[in-house]
Design an enzyme around this catalytic site. Sequence first.
Site, PDB file in Angstrom:
ATOM      1  CE1 TYR A   1      -2.778  -2.845   0.144  1.00 15.82           C
ATOM      2  CE2 TYR A   1      -3.734  -2.504   2.249  1.00 15.82           C
ATOM      3  CZ  TYR A   1      -3.957  -3.172   1.374  1.00 15.82           C
ATOM      4  OH  TYR A   1      -4.909  -4.239   1.193  1.00 15.82           O
TER       5      TYR A   1
ATOM      6  CE  LYS B   1       1.311 -17.490   0.581  1.00 11.86           C
ATOM      7  NZ  LYS B   1       1.367 -18.995   0.907  1.00 11.86           N
TER       8      LYS B   1
ATOM      9  CG  ASP C   1      -1.526 -20.085   2.526  1.00 12.31           C
ATOM     10  OD1 ASP C   1      -1.113 -19.579   3.320  1.00 12.31           O
ATOM     11  OD2 ASP C   1      -0.885 -20.896   1.626  1.00 12.31           O
TER      12      ASP C   1
ATOM     13  CG  ASP D   1      -7.034  -4.041   3.934  1.00  8.03           C
ATOM     14  OD1 ASP D   1      -7.947  -3.382   4.658  1.00  8.03           O
ATOM     15  OD2 ASP D   1      -7.199  -3.484   2.866  1.00  8.03           O
TER      16      ASP D   1
ATOM     17  CG  ASP E   1     -12.489  -6.196   5.785  1.00  8.78           C
ATOM     18  OD1 ASP E   1     -12.420  -4.915   6.630  1.00  8.78           O
ATOM     19  OD2 ASP E   1     -12.420  -5.277   4.759  1.00  8.78           O
TER      20      ASP E   1
END
Length: 346
Positions: A135, A180, A213, A237, A241
Site C-alpha cells: 500500500y 508468506k 493462507d 487488511d 475484515d
Amino acid sequence: MDHSVRIALIPGDGVGGEVLAEALPCLQWASGQGRRMETIQLPYGADHFLATGETLPEKAFQNLRDGCDAILFGAVGDPRVPDGRHAEEILLRLRQGLQLTVNHRPCLTRPCPALEGRVPSVDIEIFRENTEGPYCLQGSTEPGRAVDLAVHTEAAVRRLLGAAFQRAESTGHSLVLAHKANVLKHGHGLWVRIFEELRREHPRVAARGMHADALLCALVQDPSHFGLLAADNYLGDLISDLCAAYIGGMGVAPSLSWAPHRPFRCEALAEPVHGSAPDIAGKGLANPTGMLLSTALLFRHLGWEPEARALEQAVADALATGARTRDLGGDLSTKAMGRAIRDRLP
Ligand code: ATP
C-alpha cells in the site's frame, strides 16, 4: 494527559460524516466527566476536493501534525472521484506522514440477537502495519505488465511487532504473525527475522508465525484458538475484515492507529474499519457502532480509561438489549442507534 487535548474531526465522505456526528455527543459527555478538550472540524474530503482541487494541503497537514493531539476520522471515498485520488492523498498522507505504524483492530464479541447461534464468539486483536507493504503506492502500469512495489522497512516492522509483543505481554494473549515468507522471501523474510528476534526477547509470550493462507483456514474453522494477530498492511487488511464478520460486520469494527515512537504531537487517529459505504450514504442506514468503539479506543489511548470502559459498556448494553441498525437485522437509523448507545452512558 493533563493538558487540554486538541482533537481534529475529519468527517470525510459518504457515511463518514453520519457516523462521526454520533461520536460528537460522546466527546461532550467525556468533557462533562472533567476531560479537557477542544475540537476543530476540517473539511477535507470529496466535496472539498471537487470544489477547490485541494486534497490535504501541506499547511493543513503541518497544523494537524504539530497543533493537534489526535484525529477522529470518518471515512473517505466517493464515486465522483473514481481514481480515489483525494482519498489516497488524505488518508494515506495522514497515516504515512504522521508515521502511524500501528493499526490496532480489536474484534471482541459483544452478545446481541443478530449474532446468536450464527458465529462463534471471538476475542481477537489485529495489529496491522499501516504505512507500507504493497500500500505504499509505488508501481507502474506498462504495456502488457503492471507492477505494485511492496516496501517493508526494518524500522516500521520493528515498531509494529514491538507494540504487538508488548500488548501480548500485558494481556496474556498468544501472538501469531501472519506471513508468506515462503514466497515473499525478501519482504516477509524481514518480518519473520524480526519476529524471531523479538520472540527470543519476550520468552513469556506464546508466539509463532503462520503462513497466512493456513491461518485464514484455521481462523474460519475455529477462531477461539487465536488471540493477537500481527501482519503487514495487506494481510492485516484482509484478516481484519474476516474477523470483523465474527462480531457483526463492517458496521461494528473499530480501529485506532498510532505512532509508538511519538515523533509528532499528533500521534493517534481513530476511525471505523469500514469505508465511506456510498451504497448506503445519506440514507441514515449506517451503523455508528464501529465509530463509537473507535472513539472509546481513542479515550483509552489518551489515558481516559473510565470513559473508554463506560462507552464500550454502553455499546455492549445497547446491543444486548436488541438495539440494531439494518446491517444487524434491525430497523434503527444511524441517529437512533447512536442515541441508544449514548442513553446507556452513566
Ligand atoms: P474501503 O476500501 O474504504 O475500506 P470498502 O470498499 O471496503 O471501503 P465499505 O465502504 O467499507 O467498502 O463498505 C463495504 C460494505 O459494508 C458495503 O456494503 C457497505 O454498505 C457496508 N458498510 C460499511 N460501513 C457500514 C456501516 N457503518 N453500517 C452498515 N453497513 C456498512
